[in-house]
Design an enzyme around this catalytic site. Structure first.
Site, PDB file in Angstrom:
ATOM      1  CG  LEU A  57      73.322  56.496  67.308  1.00 21.75           C
ATOM      2  CD1 LEU A  57      72.580  56.402  68.256  1.00 21.75           C
ATOM      3  CD2 LEU A  57      72.926  56.123  66.268  1.00 21.75           C
ATOM      4  CG  ASP A  58      75.345  64.447  66.528  1.00 17.35           C
ATOM      5  OD1 ASP A  58      74.974  64.728  65.204  1.00 17.35           O
ATOM      6  OD2 ASP A  58      74.889  65.211  67.401  1.00 17.35           O
ATOM      7  CB  VAL A  59      79.299  60.577  62.274  1.00 21.36           C
ATOM      8  CG1 VAL A  59      81.080  60.856  61.803  1.00 21.36           C
ATOM      9  CG2 VAL A  59      79.764  59.405  63.366  1.00 21.36           C
TER      10      VAL A  59
END
Length: 209
Positions: A57-59
């Protein structure tokens, strides 16, 4: 914890020119073989996470760390996906209810911008597509635009980064597939890894990716 002695990927790309070289003619060129190497490292990490029922969820490039590892040709570092602060465990259904827009706005999938929507591994696939743009161009997506509600609405309504004309067609097609508005159209990471491997082989053989 392992020490990633080469810092993060965003700094390495922008400050050190890790993936870009300026030719004798002054034109900045992308080292596609090295770019595919980095992307395969990240894609393999996401494939593993998803197989464990986890979503990152934070690539983004600044959340990818680089480590010098013996055995890599030319001393090129291994890319390791870091910053697991937003990682979520998916339920038995393979999804979870979106309750916030936490993360980096420029890389958030449209469904992450809508409270109550279902979050699936495809949210990471979307972000990976934006990462492909970020690494190919060496630029932040939507640079120069206000990073607030206006951008959120535009992304939700279909705005995406625009690749330069020089981008290999297969590379562009994969990124655009990853950031499709339709979750079902985004490839799983088993497919992403396979397509990147095929493009890497084509690149090594001197064919357009």
């Amino acid at each position: 914890m392992e020490r990633c002695d080469r810092g993060n990927l965003a700094d390495a790309v922008r400050a050190e020119g890790l993936l870009h070289r300026r030719g004798p003619d002054g034109v900045l060129r992308v080292s596609m073989g090295l770019l595919y190497t980095v992307l395969l490292d990240v894609a393999a990490a996401l494939r593993y996470m998803h197989s464990m029922g986890l979503v990152h969820l934070d690539v983004k490039a600044s959340n990818v760390l680089l480590q010098t590892t013996a055995g890599r040709p030319g001393g090129f570092p291994v890319a390791k996906l870091g910053d697991l602060g937003l990682v979520k465990l998916l339920g038995d259904s393979g999804s979870l209810v979106n309750r916030s827009t936490s993360g980096t706005l420029t890389h958030l999938a449209p469904e992450r911008l809508q409270a109550g929507s279902l979050i699936t591994p495809a949210a990471d696939t979307y972000s990976f597509g934006v990462l492909m743009y970020e690494l190919y161009t060496g630029r932040q997506p939507y640079s120069g635009q206000d990073q607030g509600m206006e951008l959120m609405r535009a992304v939700f309504n279909g705005l995406r980064p625009v690749f330069p004309d020089s981008t290999p067609p297969g590379y562009r097609a994969l990124a655009e597939c990853c950031w499709s508005r339709h979750i079902s159209a985004r490839p799983c990471f088993e497919e992403v890894v396979g397509r990147l491997q095929d493009q890497y082989i084509s690149c090594r053989q001197g064919r357009l990716a």
